[in-house]
Design an enzyme around this catalytic site. Structure first.
Site, short mmCIF file in Angstrom:
data_model
loop_
_atom_site.label_atom_id
_atom_site.label_comp_id
_atom_site.label_asym_id
_atom_site.label_seq_id
_atom_site.Cartn_x
_atom_site.Cartn_y
_atom_site.Cartn_z
N SER A 15 0.81 -1.24 0.00
CA SER A 15 0.00 0.00 0.00
C SER A 15 0.83 1.28 0.00
O SER A 15 0.43 2.29 0.57
CB SER A 15 -0.97 0.05 1.19
OG SER A 15 -1.78 -1.06 1.21
N LEU A 16 2.01 1.22 -0.59
CA LEU A 16 2.83 2.44 -0.65
C LEU A 16 2.48 3.27 -1.88
O LEU A 16 2.96 4.39 -2.04
CB LEU A 16 4.32 2.09 -0.68
CG LEU A 16 4.90 1.54 0.61
CD1 LEU A 16 6.38 1.23 0.44
CD2 LEU A 16 4.71 2.52 1.76
N GLY A 17 1.67 2.71 -2.76
CA GLY A 17 1.28 3.46 -3.96
C GLY A 17 2.16 3.15 -5.16
O GLY A 17 2.40 4.02 -6.00
N GLY A 19 1.39 1.43 -7.70
CA GLY A 19 0.58 1.58 -8.92
C GLY A 19 0.52 3.04 -9.36
O GLY A 19 0.65 3.34 -10.55
N ASP A 72 -4.84 -1.55 -10.19
CA ASP A 72 -3.77 -0.64 -10.63
C ASP A 72 -3.90 -0.30 -12.12
O ASP A 72 -3.47 0.77 -12.56
CB ASP A 72 -2.38 -1.25 -10.37
CG ASP A 72 -1.95 -1.01 -8.93
OD1 ASP A 72 -2.33 0.03 -8.36
OD2 ASP A 72 -1.25 -1.86 -8.37
N GLU A 143 5.24 -3.26 -13.21
CA GLU A 143 5.09 -3.17 -11.76
C GLU A 143 4.95 -4.57 -11.19
O GLU A 143 4.12 -5.35 -11.66
CB GLU A 143 3.83 -2.33 -11.45
CG GLU A 143 3.52 -2.26 -9.97
CD GLU A 143 2.12 -1.71 -9.65
OE1 GLU A 143 1.43 -1.19 -10.56
OE2 GLU A 143 1.72 -1.82 -8.49
N GLN A 194 16.98 0.23 4.09
CA GLN A 194 18.24 -0.52 3.91
C GLN A 194 17.95 -2.03 3.82
O GLN A 194 18.48 -2.72 2.95
CB GLN A 194 19.17 -0.27 5.09
CG GLN A 194 19.66 1.16 5.22
CD GLN A 194 20.50 1.32 6.49
OE1 GLN A 194 21.25 0.43 6.88
NE2 GLN A 194 20.39 2.47 7.13
N CYS A 384 -24.87 -0.96 -13.50
CA CYS A 384 -24.96 -2.42 -13.52
C CYS A 384 -26.04 -2.92 -12.56
O CYS A 384 -27.22 -2.74 -12.85
CB CYS A 384 -23.58 -3.03 -13.26
SG CYS A 384 -23.40 -4.64 -14.05
N ARG A 465 -23.90 -11.04 -15.59
CA ARG A 465 -24.52 -12.27 -16.12
C ARG A 465 -26.01 -12.08 -16.39
O ARG A 465 -26.60 -12.85 -17.12
CB ARG A 465 -24.43 -13.39 -15.08
CG ARG A 465 -23.04 -13.92 -14.87
CD ARG A 465 -23.09 -15.14 -13.95
NE ARG A 465 -21.80 -15.28 -13.30
CZ ARG A 465 -20.71 -15.76 -13.89
NH1 ARG A 465 -20.76 -16.16 -15.14
NH2 ARG A 465 -19.57 -15.84 -13.22
N HIS A 512 -20.20 -0.44 -17.27
CA HIS A 512 -19.43 0.24 -16.23
C HIS A 512 -18.70 1.46 -16.80
O HIS A 512 -17.53 1.37 -17.18
CB HIS A 512 -18.41 -0.73 -15.61
CG HIS A 512 -19.05 -1.78 -14.78
ND1 HIS A 512 -19.31 -1.62 -13.44
CD2 HIS A 512 -19.54 -2.99 -15.11
CE1 HIS A 512 -19.92 -2.69 -12.97
NE2 HIS A 512 -20.06 -3.55 -13.97
N GLU A 514 -17.45 3.85 -15.34
CA GLU A 514 -16.35 4.32 -14.47
C GLU A 514 -14.98 3.87 -14.95
O GLU A 514 -13.97 4.44 -14.55
CB GLU A 514 -16.59 3.86 -13.03
CG GLU A 514 -16.44 2.37 -12.73
CD GLU A 514 -17.73 1.57 -12.93
OE1 GLU A 514 -18.62 2.04 -13.67
OE2 GLU A 514 -17.84 0.47 -12.35
N1 GLN Z 1 -24.97 -9.29 -10.36
C1 GLN Z 1 -25.43 -8.62 -11.53
C2 GLN Z 1 -25.17 -9.44 -12.78
O1 GLN Z 1 -24.33 -10.33 -12.77
C3 GLN Z 1 -24.80 -7.26 -11.66
C4 GLN Z 1 -23.32 -7.32 -11.91
C5 GLN Z 1 -22.61 -6.05 -11.62
O2 GLN Z 1 -23.18 -5.14 -11.00
N2 GLN Z 1 -21.36 -5.94 -12.03
O3 GLN Z 1 -25.78 -9.20 -13.79
#
Ligand code: GLN
Length: 544
Positions: A15-17, A19, A72, A143, A194, A384, A465, A512, A514
């Site tokens: 956890s020193l960073g 990445g 990472d 890394e 060291q 999701c 899924r 996703h 993000e």
């Molecule tokens: N569990 C849900 C699915 O498999 C949603 C998956 C998720 O949020 N990544 O569809």
């Protein structure tokens, strides 16, 4: 230019960073006009982190080609333009698996299969494959997960030793350690550094540069001591001071500490100062932003700060373009028992985000949150599982489909509004078998999402899924929950985005987003979500 290689190892503690340092180094090299590739080698035996609990591992980062990887790689994406794919993250599990499959196929021609050379050969081949994934990669940064001295890391360190021997002059090692300040002695201590360098040297690796994670910048005397004991010139003992505002300050601090010049000298690459203009602007904007909004974040792994890493980062990125800092208010989904107790939790929030997730635990709390947000016009972003929850809630409370559910939780429900993807029906193993990676999505022009993206077709990454059940599509749309984004690659249409058209901003996405937000290029949907909240604030018209 012949490709160069930089290995990053870590010592003293995790956890020193590492990445962030690897990603920062990537950015500094890109700032000189070089092309880089980043790679993470993980010593654990899981084939990938996809089967691990978020408490064990934090977020699973998904690449376009559907690899479930270490978080990472998310830092690599946010800081750099490195290609990221399956080859960017190898684990001991994958490496042993490859060797054992070859052994079963008889490819070792009667030899005894051993860690050296067979495992180390696969490790070296994977490093080369990463640097060859594009023809113009100038520098590959590798890394190594874990801490030197771990039993699991040994084959990796041995592979690096051999690799460096075979690529003399073209590869270097940077070792990240910890230099603690001991309060009762009022002193900064170099002994752990060291010792960790000695550990590394025992594996035949002599660091070319030592990065010292520390609270305050290190004195000349301390650096001299580290330099002397670790046989590294003093200008290559560089401090990595804890940043005050954001991790995006790290590359800027490293540059100030002389890191980028030293790297150029060591690898004999472009000497000019790296151009970090875009990131510097983001950091300056972040530091000067004063206004804060609260986002209620409904999850079940809130105690683990890395479990939702990319979402938190994406919110921060989108906040800055909208002139606000984001304060995340974690709301434990298991503690949401009814609307009353949720209304208290939400009273201080300007918007709600429900992230992805699996399993029954906490699901009903999320459904309650979605109901509240729909009925009270609170901005809601469902990612999701967060989208699936929006669908379940709407079925139960608007369409009067009593006890409607996802078949993930209740396979016998009468109203299967979320059901298993048809491609999943014959899947037996849980590892690496979800609908993973990038898929296209066609967006309806009349939607909020179209306005956000500004285009008809997008590509986003997936990890699920279960899926919206199209049998109910008409009924939903008649009542205001519209499917505005679909994937039509195969014969069947898959729902990718839904929007509640009677709500100011209630959007659910099966993918996703993000995973594709950068400080210098925030994600359109996150921008749109925060923008809706900020413009509410301006109008001061939030309806509770
Ligand atoms: N569990 C849900 C699915 O498999 C949603 C998956 C998720 O949020 N990544 O569809």
């Amino acid at each position: 230019m012949k490709s160069k290689f930089i290995f990053i190892t870590g010592g003293v503690l995790s956890s020193l960073g590492k990445g962030i340092v690897a990603a920062s180094l990537g950015l500094l090299l890109e700032g000189k006009g070089l092309k880089i590739a980043l790679m993470k080698l993980d010593p654990y035996l899981n084939v990938d982190p996809g089967t691990m609990n978020p408490f064990q591992h934090g977020e699973i980062y998904v690449t376009d080609d559907g690899a479930e990887t270490d978080l990472d790689l998310g830092h690599y994406y946010r800081f750099t333009n490195s290609p990221l794919s399956k080859i960017s993250n190898s684990t001991s599990g994958q490496i042993y698996d490859e060797v054992l499959k070859k052994e079963r196929a008889g490819e070792y021609l009667g030899k005894t299969v051993q860690v050296i050379p067979h495992i180390t050969d696969v490790i070296k081949n994977r490093i080369i494959a990463c640097s060859n994934q594009k023809s113009d990669i100038d520098v590959t940064i590798i890394e190594i997960g874990g801490t030197v001295g771990d039993i699991e890391s040994q084959p990796f360190l041995e592979a690096i030793r051999q690799f460096r021997h075979e690529h003399l002059g073209d590869s270097i090692n940077i070792h990240l350690t910890y230099v603690p300040y001991i309060e009762h002695a009022d002193e900064v201590k170099t002994k752990p550094t060291q010792h960790s360098v000695q550990q590394l040297q025992r594996s035949g690796i002599f660091p070319d540069m030592i990065l010292c994670r520390c609270k305050e910048s290190l004195s000349k005397e301390i650096k001299e001591k580290i330099s002397l004991f670790c046989s590294v010139p003093i200008e290559r003992v560089i401090d990595v001071i804890d940043v005050k505002n954001t991790v995006y300050e790290v590359p800027i601090l490293l540059q100030k500490a002389g890191f980028d010049i030293s790297i150029s000298e060591l690898l004999d690459i472009k000497k000019q100062k790296s151009n970090l203009q875009k990131l510097e602007k983001f950091v300056a904007d972040l530091i000067s932003t004063k206004k804060t909004i609260n986002i209620g974040f409904i999850g079940k792994y809130l105690q683990h700060k890395d479990a939702y890493k990319s979402i938190f980062e994406s919110l921060t990125h989108a906040g800055i373009v909208n002139g606000v800092l984001i304060n995340i208010i974690g709301i434990d989904s298991e503690k949401i028992t009814d609307e009353d107790n949720f209304s208290k939790a939400v009273s201080q929030c300007h918007g709600i985000l429900v992230p992805g997730g699996f399993g029954e635990r906490g699901l009903e709390g999320k459904v309650t949150a979605a109901k509240f947000c729909r009925e009270h016009n609170v901005p809601y972003f469902g990612i999701c599982l967060g989208m699936q929850v929006m669908v379940i809630e709407f079925a139960r409370n608007v369409l009067n489909l009593h006890k409607a559910n996802t078949t993930e939780i209740d396979p016998l429900t009468k109203y299967k509004v979320i059901s298993l993807l048809s491609e999943q029906k014959n899947v037996k193993n849980i590892g690496g078998s979800m609908r993973l990676g990038a898929y296209k999505c066609n967006i309806d022009v009349s939607s909020l999402s179209y306005k956000a993206y500004g285009k008809h077709q997008i590509s986003e990454r997936h990890r699920h899924r279960y899926e919206f059940n199209n049998e109910y599509k008409k009924l939903y749309e008649e009542h205001g929950l519209k499917v505005v984004g679909t994937n039509n690659d195969n014969n069947e249409e898959l729902c990718e985005i839904i929007e509640n058209i009677n709500h100011q901003w209630m959007v659910g996405v099966q993918f996703h987003p993000e995973f594709k937000s950068k400080p210098t290029d925030p994600h359109p949907l996150f921008i749109s979500f925060i923008k809706a909240i900020v413009s509410n604030e301006k109008k001061n018209c939030r309806r509770d």
